[in-house]
Design an enzyme around this catalytic site. Structure first.
Site, mmCIF file in Angstrom:
data_model
loop_
_atom_site.group_PDB
_atom_site.id
_atom_site.type_symbol
_atom_site.label_atom_id
_atom_site.label_comp_id
_atom_site.label_asym_id
_atom_site.label_seq_id
_atom_site.Cartn_x
_atom_site.Cartn_y
_atom_site.Cartn_z
ATOM 1 N N GLU A 185 -61.610 56.644 47.137
ATOM 2 C CA GLU A 185 -60.167 56.378 47.208
ATOM 3 C C GLU A 185 -59.631 56.130 45.813
ATOM 4 O OE1 GLU A 185 -56.994 53.072 48.391
ATOM 5 O OE2 GLU A 185 -58.601 53.228 49.875
ATOM 6 N N HIS B 40 -54.545 56.042 54.630
ATOM 7 C CA HIS B 40 -54.272 55.157 53.490
ATOM 8 C C HIS B 40 -52.964 54.408 53.720
ATOM 9 C CE1 HIS B 40 -52.901 54.165 49.389
ATOM 10 N NE2 HIS B 40 -54.181 54.127 49.083
ATOM 11 N N ASP C 9 -60.388 52.282 44.027
ATOM 12 C CA ASP C 9 -58.932 52.231 44.147
ATOM 13 C C ASP C 9 -58.266 52.275 42.778
ATOM 14 O OD1 ASP C 9 -56.517 52.333 45.428
ATOM 15 O OD2 ASP C 9 -56.577 50.305 46.241
#
Length: 337
Positions: A8, A169, A294
């Site tokens: 991600e 997401h 992230d």
């Protein structure tokens, strides 16, 4: 651990900022450098920090909300197509270090399926798709289109057939919900609480609507250590009372926890907590967890130092979480270790 794969990891094009100005999420210097510059960068600082921290590959995706923030269907489809074209080009410059998740508009699920098929079968470097929670629609931006509506089976069918994961997401709330729930407590509206609340509801809505039962090969990934779901699994399963809700479409012989590791997966993105990871391991097992950072909303060194030096689990689970599970669920020419 060397050879980590991070799933991600955000990237952007300037056109995406028209839907949502992410610069307000982290002023300059809060995370490190300029957030906008870090989103636009792929082969500079990002790659240098990957090399320094044992990250072999990043799977890139257009920053939230992407097409989900565009209320006009044609404009949303055009943004998705443009982002996918440019992301293919970026990944193609270094395909052993980067892969991609396809952006999609969800106004028309059949069209989303066609765009996903095009990315996986005609473009290079794509290993799955990303959807940023609900699709905004309507003149006031308050209509929310969710993936558990029946017409979305046209999309899920394609994702299952292609055998690629769909990453669900977070994104910001609609104007109406923000006004009613978050205006007086804006510090809770995003990563601290709101993201997990909204994505958790959406994913559980998909599961309890029977989507995973209709498409048993479908794989869904959620980030941030599971958006609170792993730690509530007992209560979720305990309270999905079939006597009270006999119309619930989910398979009668299944619990939500039964889907983890085969159809539901989580990542560690932005949630570098050892106790939380150990709890998730006990609830859903190592096979359902994948490493992520992230970036650039989180620090590459922070995420990697935590995982490499502060996660007291056996080597096999560490390598599976850090690398092998991602290769298994989002196939890529990189090798297992």
């Amino acid at each position: 651990m060397l050879g980590k794969i991070a799933l991600e990891e955000a990237w952007a094009i300037p056109e995406n900022f028209k839907a949502y100005d992410v610069s307000s999420l982290a002023p300059k210097g809060v995370i490190g450098g300029d957030l906008i510059a870090n989103l636009l960068d792929v082969h500079g600082t990002r790659l240098e920090q990957m090399d320094e921290n044992g990250v072999e590959m990043m799977v890139l995706s257009l920053s939230s909300p992407g097409p989900q923030g565009v209320t006009d269907a044609r404009e949303a489809e055009a943004l998705a197509s443009l982002a996918n074209e440019r992301l293919e080009s970026e990944v193609g410059r270094n395909p052993t270090r980067f892969a991609a998740l396809a952006s999609l508009s969800l106004h028309d699920p059949a069209q989303a399926g066609r765009e996903l098929r095009r990315c996986i079968t005609e473009r290079k470097g794509f290993v799955g798709a990303i959807v940023n929670d609900f699709q905004s629609a309507g003149p006031d931006r308050n209509t929310m289109l969710f993936l558990d509506r029946p017409e979305c089976d046209a999309f899920w069918r394609v994702a299952e057939e292609l055998d690629v994961p769909v990453y669900v997401h977070p994104r910001e709330a609609t104007p109406l919900i923000y006004e009613q729930m978050w205006k007086d407590r804006p510090w809770l509206a995003f990563s601290a609480l709101g993201y997990a609340h909204r994505v958790g509801m959406h994913v559980l809505g998909i599961v309890t609507a029977g989507v995973l039962d209709r498409f048993p090969g479908l794989k869904i990934v959620i980030g941030h250590m599971g958006e609170h779901i792993p730690y509530d699994l007992y209560r979720i399963d305990h309270k999905l009372n079939r006597a009270r809700f006999p119309q619930m479409p989910m398979a009668k012989d299944k619990l939500v926890r039964d889907y983890f590791g085969t159809q539901l997966f989580i990542t560690t993105s932005g949630h570098f907590s050892t106790p939380a990871l150990l709890c998730a391991l006990q609830e859903i097992g190592a096979g359902a967890i994948m490493f992520s950072i992230d970036y650039p909303f989180e620090s590459i060194p922070n995420g990697c130092v935590w995982f490499d030096d502060h996660v007291p689990i056996n080597g096999r689970d560490l390598v599976d979480i850090g690398r092998n599970n991602a290769l298994r669920e989002a196939p890529h020419p990189l090798q297992y270790k």
